[in-house]
Design a protein around this motif. Structure first.
Motif, short mmCIF file in Angstrom:
data_model
loop_
_atom_site.label_atom_id
_atom_site.label_comp_id
_atom_site.label_asym_id
_atom_site.label_seq_id
_atom_site.Cartn_x
_atom_site.Cartn_y
_atom_site.Cartn_z
N ARG A 35 1.09 28.00 -38.08
CA ARG A 35 -0.09 28.00 -37.22
C ARG A 35 0.30 28.11 -35.75
NH1 ARG A 35 -3.10 22.80 -38.82
NH2 ARG A 35 -1.27 22.36 -40.08
N LEU A 36 1.40 27.46 -35.37
CA LEU A 36 1.85 27.54 -33.98
C LEU A 36 2.25 28.97 -33.65
CD1 LEU A 36 2.60 26.21 -31.29
CD2 LEU A 36 4.85 25.70 -32.27
N GLU A 37 2.99 29.61 -34.54
CA GLU A 37 3.40 30.99 -34.29
C GLU A 37 2.18 31.92 -34.22
OE1 GLU A 37 6.19 31.83 -37.38
OE2 GLU A 37 7.81 30.72 -36.40
N LEU A 38 1.21 31.70 -35.08
CA LEU A 38 -0.02 32.49 -35.03
C LEU A 38 -0.77 32.28 -33.72
CD1 LEU A 38 -1.55 32.15 -38.62
CD2 LEU A 38 -0.94 34.28 -37.47
N LEU A 39 -0.88 31.03 -33.31
CA LEU A 39 -1.59 30.70 -32.08
C LEU A 39 -0.93 31.35 -30.88
CD1 LEU A 39 -3.81 29.16 -30.59
CD2 LEU A 39 -2.29 27.16 -30.55
N GLY A 59 -1.59 27.93 -42.96
CA GLY A 59 -0.23 27.54 -43.29
C GLY A 59 0.16 26.22 -42.67
N ASP A 60 1.45 25.93 -42.66
CA ASP A 60 1.94 24.68 -42.10
C ASP A 60 1.89 24.72 -40.58
OD1 ASP A 60 4.05 26.28 -41.34
OD2 ASP A 60 5.51 25.40 -42.72
N ALA A 65 0.00 21.25 -28.36
CA ALA A 65 0.61 19.92 -28.34
C ALA A 65 0.42 19.20 -29.67
CB ALA A 65 0.00 19.09 -27.21
N ARG A 66 -0.74 19.35 -30.26
CA ARG A 66 -1.01 18.69 -31.55
C ARG A 66 -0.09 19.24 -32.63
NH1 ARG A 66 -3.64 18.93 -36.19
NH2 ARG A 66 -4.15 21.14 -35.95
N LEU A 67 0.11 20.56 -32.65
CA LEU A 67 0.98 21.17 -33.66
C LEU A 67 2.43 20.77 -33.45
CD1 LEU A 67 -0.65 24.71 -33.81
CD2 LEU A 67 -0.71 22.96 -35.60
N ILE A 92 11.57 27.70 -31.31
CA ILE A 92 11.14 26.62 -32.19
C ILE A 92 12.32 26.02 -32.94
CG2 ILE A 92 9.65 26.02 -34.14
CD1 ILE A 92 7.72 28.18 -33.23
N ASP A 93 13.25 26.86 -33.42
CA ASP A 93 14.44 26.34 -34.10
C ASP A 93 15.24 25.44 -33.17
OD1 ASP A 93 13.84 27.68 -36.41
OD2 ASP A 93 15.22 29.35 -36.05
#
Length: 250
Positions: free
Chosen positions: A87-91, A82-83, A127-129, A226-227
């Motif tokens: 991906r950040l939430e999955l990680l 995904g976006d 950091a990249r995401l 994140i929001d």
């Protein structure tokens, strides 16, 4: 970062850093971090504590290495997942799950534990995401700290019972009953026992304060973080950060 040291040959040919980490993790899983000592690890390996100093400087370094070992198998989501936010939430979820699977090992991350190679790999991807999401460098740097606190605290909240995992026996009158599940039950009972005339709001919220799906609760917290990060305006560089800033008139 924590590094294994090798000053001399270990006393036993089968002893190695991997064996030391495995024995330490087994003790963490069974007894919790506070119960782990170099002497106890050495006993589990049937050697003397001096043998461990071939690989680690002290207990603090050992626990940092074990913390890093706990996230060694975390897989970074690829672009097909995904976006950047998905991906950040999955990680983050995968890191939390990896840590929560090893009792209270996440507590080590809330202290002064230097990151190891596995933790650095995951932090680099985080950091990249965040940059891919449009956060400026200041916000990105601070977000890593904020997400780290979320990861460790949520992993502790989701951790399993820290009591020894042995065959069931008759409960001891001296047994420690402060495991995460028992604590939640006790906290719930505390809220429900409050006098409604003095704590009307807490009594009204009592079923929700400690109830509900813990995964849904954790996901909500992460969404809010994140929001909030995305809602922040880009931070303008100060004069000492921007070489092109005009000099102050005199």
């Amino acid at each position: 970062m924590p590094q294994a040291r090798s000053r001399s040959r270990p006393s036993k040919s089968m002893l190695g850093l991997d064996a030391v980490l495995a024995a330490t993790m087994a003790l963490v899983d069974e007894l919790g971090c506070e119960a782990v000592s170099l002497r106890r690890v050495a006993q589990a390996l049937e050697t003397g504590p001096a043998s461990l100093y071939v690989y680690v400087r002290d207990r603090q370094e050992l626990m940092a290495l074990v913390l890093d070992h706990a996230v060694a198998d975390v897989v970074v989501p690829d672009e097909g997942a995904g976006d950047w936010r998905t991906r950040l939430e999955l990680l983050v979820g995968r890191i939390v799950a990896a840590l929560a699977g090893h009792n209270d090992i996440a507590s080590v991350g809330l202290r002064d534990a230097l990151p190891g190679p596995h933790g650095l790999r995951l932090t680099e991807e985080t950091a990249r995401l965040l940059r891919a999401g449009g956060l400026d460098d200041d916000a990105c740097s601070w977000a890593i700290d904020l997400l780290g606190q979320y990861i460790y605290s949520t992993a502790l909240e989701h951790a399993g019972d820290p009591q020894p995992r042995r065959a069931p026996t008759q409960p001891s009158s001296n047994a420690d009953s402060t495991g995460p599940e028992t604590f939640t039950t006790r906290l719930d009972a505390t809220f429900r026992a409050l006098p409604a005339e003095r704590y009307p709001t807490l009594r009204a919220l009592a079923p929700r304060l400690t109830g509900g799906d813990p995964n849904a609760r954790a996901a909500w917290k992460l969404r809010v973080i994140i929001d909030g990060l995305l809602a922040q305006p880009p931070r303008r560089p100060t004069a000492h950060q921007d070489d092109t800033a005009a000099p102050t008139p005199t």
